[in-house]
Design an enzyme around this catalytic site. Sequence first.
Site, PDB file in Angstrom:
ATOM      1  N   LYS A  11     -52.668  -4.320  46.985  1.00 17.08           N
ATOM      2  CA  LYS A  11     -53.165  -4.406  45.607  1.00 17.08           C
ATOM      3  C   LYS A  11     -53.143  -5.849  45.062  1.00 17.08           C
ATOM      4  O   LYS A  11     -52.512  -6.739  45.653  1.00 17.08           O
ATOM      5  CB  LYS A  11     -52.310  -3.480  44.728  1.00 17.08           C
ATOM      6  CG  LYS A  11     -52.462  -1.991  45.084  1.00 17.08           C
ATOM      7  CD  LYS A  11     -51.670  -1.115  44.118  1.00 17.08           C
ATOM      8  CE  LYS A  11     -51.847   0.362  44.420  1.00 17.08           C
ATOM      9  NZ  LYS A  11     -51.135   1.229  43.417  1.00 17.08           N
ATOM     10  N   TYR A  51     -60.086   6.328  41.956  1.00 19.83           N
ATOM     11  CA  TYR A  51     -58.948   6.935  41.248  1.00 19.83           C
ATOM     12  C   TYR A  51     -59.369   8.083  40.328  1.00 19.83           C
ATOM     13  O   TYR A  51     -58.619   8.444  39.409  1.00 19.83           O
ATOM     14  CB  TYR A  51     -58.189   5.864  40.469  1.00 19.83           C
ATOM     15  CG  TYR A  51     -57.234   5.046  41.320  1.00 19.83           C
ATOM     16  CD1 TYR A  51     -56.159   5.651  41.983  1.00 19.83           C
ATOM     17  CD2 TYR A  51     -57.382   3.674  41.467  1.00 19.83           C
ATOM     18  CE1 TYR A  51     -55.282   4.910  42.755  1.00 19.83           C
ATOM     19  CE2 TYR A  51     -56.497   2.929  42.245  1.00 19.83           C
ATOM     20  CZ  TYR A  51     -55.452   3.557  42.878  1.00 19.83           C
ATOM     21  OH  TYR A  51     -54.563   2.822  43.652  1.00 19.83           O
ATOM     22  N   ASN A 114     -47.579  -2.101  41.973  1.00 16.85           N
ATOM     23  CA  ASN A 114     -46.663  -1.696  43.035  1.00 16.85           C
ATOM     24  C   ASN A 114     -47.171  -2.035  44.449  1.00 16.85           C
ATOM     25  O   ASN A 114     -46.809  -1.376  45.421  1.00 16.85           O
ATOM     26  CB  ASN A 114     -46.264  -0.222  42.882  1.00 16.85           C
ATOM     27  CG  ASN A 114     -47.440   0.712  42.967  1.00 16.85           C
ATOM     28  OD1 ASN A 114     -48.568   0.271  43.153  1.00 16.85           O
ATOM     29  ND2 ASN A 114     -47.186   2.000  42.866  1.00 16.85           N
ATOM     30  N   HIS A 117     -51.313   0.820  48.043  1.00 14.93           N
ATOM     31  CA  HIS A 117     -51.730   2.224  47.960  1.00 14.93           C
ATOM     32  C   HIS A 117     -51.736   2.788  49.371  1.00 14.93           C
ATOM     33  O   HIS A 117     -52.090   2.085  50.319  1.00 14.93           O
ATOM     34  CB  HIS A 117     -53.157   2.341  47.390  1.00 14.93           C
ATOM     35  CG  HIS A 117     -53.786   3.672  47.692  1.00 14.93           C
ATOM     36  ND1 HIS A 117     -53.577   4.782  46.915  1.00 14.93           N
ATOM     37  CD2 HIS A 117     -54.554   4.088  48.734  1.00 14.93           C
ATOM     38  CE1 HIS A 117     -54.209   5.826  47.456  1.00 14.93           C
ATOM     39  NE2 HIS A 117     -54.811   5.416  48.561  1.00 14.93           N
ATOM     40  N   GLU A 128     -60.907   8.750  51.644  1.00 14.43           N
ATOM     41  CA  GLU A 128     -60.703   7.381  51.174  1.00 14.43           C
ATOM     42  C   GLU A 128     -61.241   6.367  52.191  1.00 14.43           C
ATOM     43  O   GLU A 128     -61.803   5.335  51.808  1.00 14.43           O
ATOM     44  CB  GLU A 128     -59.222   7.148  50.890  1.00 14.43           C
ATOM     45  CG  GLU A 128     -58.749   7.958  49.679  1.00 14.43           C
ATOM     46  CD  GLU A 128     -57.256   7.851  49.395  1.00 14.43           C
ATOM     47  OE1 GLU A 128     -56.821   8.440  48.400  1.00 14.43           O
ATOM     48  OE2 GLU A 128     -56.524   7.182  50.152  1.00 14.43           O
TER      49      GLU A 128
HETATM   50  P1  ATP Z   1     -50.893   5.247  45.417  1.00 13.72           P
HETATM   51  O1  ATP Z   1     -51.821   6.421  45.113  1.00 13.72           O
HETATM   52  O2  ATP Z   1     -51.318   3.955  44.758  1.00 13.72           O
HETATM   53  O3  ATP Z   1     -50.577   5.101  46.854  1.00 13.72           O
HETATM   54  P2  ATP Z   1     -48.711   6.911  44.680  1.00 13.72           P
HETATM   55  O4  ATP Z   1     -49.395   7.981  45.442  1.00 13.72           O
HETATM   56  O5  ATP Z   1     -47.299   6.563  45.022  1.00 13.72           O
HETATM   57  O6  ATP Z   1     -49.486   5.556  44.743  1.00 13.72           O
HETATM   58  P3  ATP Z   1     -49.853   8.101  42.302  1.00 13.72           P
HETATM   59  O7  ATP Z   1     -49.102   9.119  41.542  1.00 13.72           O
HETATM   60  O8  ATP Z   1     -50.983   8.524  43.184  1.00 13.72           O
HETATM   61  O9  ATP Z   1     -48.788   7.225  43.131  1.00 13.72           O
HETATM   62  O10 ATP Z   1     -50.377   7.007  41.267  1.00 13.72           O
HETATM   63  C1  ATP Z   1     -51.414   6.120  41.622  1.00 13.72           C
HETATM   64  C2  ATP Z   1     -51.087   4.742  41.103  1.00 13.72           C
HETATM   65  O11 ATP Z   1     -51.137   4.770  39.691  1.00 13.72           O
HETATM   66  C3  ATP Z   1     -49.686   4.237  41.425  1.00 13.72           C
HETATM   67  O12 ATP Z   1     -49.583   3.624  42.682  1.00 13.72           O
HETATM   68  C4  ATP Z   1     -49.468   3.224  40.319  1.00 13.72           C
HETATM   69  O13 ATP Z   1     -50.108   1.982  40.633  1.00 13.72           O
HETATM   70  C5  ATP Z   1     -50.184   3.869  39.152  1.00 13.72           C
HETATM   71  N1  ATP Z   1     -49.228   4.626  38.339  1.00 13.72           N
HETATM   72  C6  ATP Z   1     -48.643   5.810  38.622  1.00 13.72           C
HETATM   73  N2  ATP Z   1     -47.814   6.205  37.669  1.00 13.72           N
HETATM   74  C7  ATP Z   1     -47.861   5.245  36.702  1.00 13.72           C
HETATM   75  C8  ATP Z   1     -47.252   5.053  35.424  1.00 13.72           C
HETATM   76  N3  ATP Z   1     -46.388   5.952  34.939  1.00 13.72           N
HETATM   77  N4  ATP Z   1     -47.564   3.926  34.744  1.00 13.72           N
HETATM   78  C9  ATP Z   1     -48.433   3.013  35.214  1.00 13.72           C
HETATM   79  N5  ATP Z   1     -49.067   3.137  36.405  1.00 13.72           N
HETATM   80  C10 ATP Z   1     -48.789   4.226  37.138  1.00 13.72           C
HETATM   81 MG    MG Z   2     -51.470   8.510  45.190  1.00 11.97          MG
END
Ligand code: ATP
Ligand code: MG
Length: 140
Positions: A11, A51, A114, A117, A128
């Site tokens: 990212k 997303y 973070n 992804h 994806e």
């Molecule tokens: P990713 O899909 O990016 O691999 P993940 O599966 O661990 O991460 P998801 O629940 O799918 O997490 O959320 C997608 C992304 O949205 C997260 O990686 C993060 O960047 C963002 N995100 C999730 N929760 C929050 C939050 N509470 N506040 C801000 N951003 C968030």
């Molecule tokens: Mg995810």
Amino acid sequence: MAIQRTFSIIKPDATARNLTGKIIAKFEDAGLRVVASKRIRMTREQAEGFYAVHKERPFFGELVDFMISGPVVVQVLEGEDAVAKNREVMGATNPAEAAPGTIRKEFALSIGENSVHGSDAPETAAEEIKFFFSDDEIVG
Ligand code: ATP
Ligand code: MG
């Protein structure tokens, strides 16, 4: 467990800090092989489409703005149990909860910024991968 493919994004917070090599080393050390890779700047339309599953979540706007704020590296990773293995190497979504040695523990700035992804299931991985790569861009 058979050889699988999963989809990964390095990212903008990580590309900005020049961490792509350190992150790819974590994948390779875990036995995952990079079989496709490109550095791109996502369009707003791409980020919103990618997303779409999160579009009702309160952080959707913030997430899309962040994902288009700088370059990302999209990749296909291949290996034994690649989907789960990649999630393990990434660590928990919130870096405060991520296990020691994981990418998010070592590099992530916050739950939003973070660093990586990773697909959450083989079916989403296939979708994806298709979203960003044509078959001839993947060389196993
Ligand atoms: P990713 O899909 O990016 O691999 P993940 O599966 O661990 O991460 P998801 O629940 O799918 O997490 O959320 C997608 C992304 O949205 C997260 O990686 C993060 O960047 C963002 N995100 C999730 N929760 C929050 C939050 N509470 N506040 C801000 N951003 C968030
Ligand atoms: Mg995810």
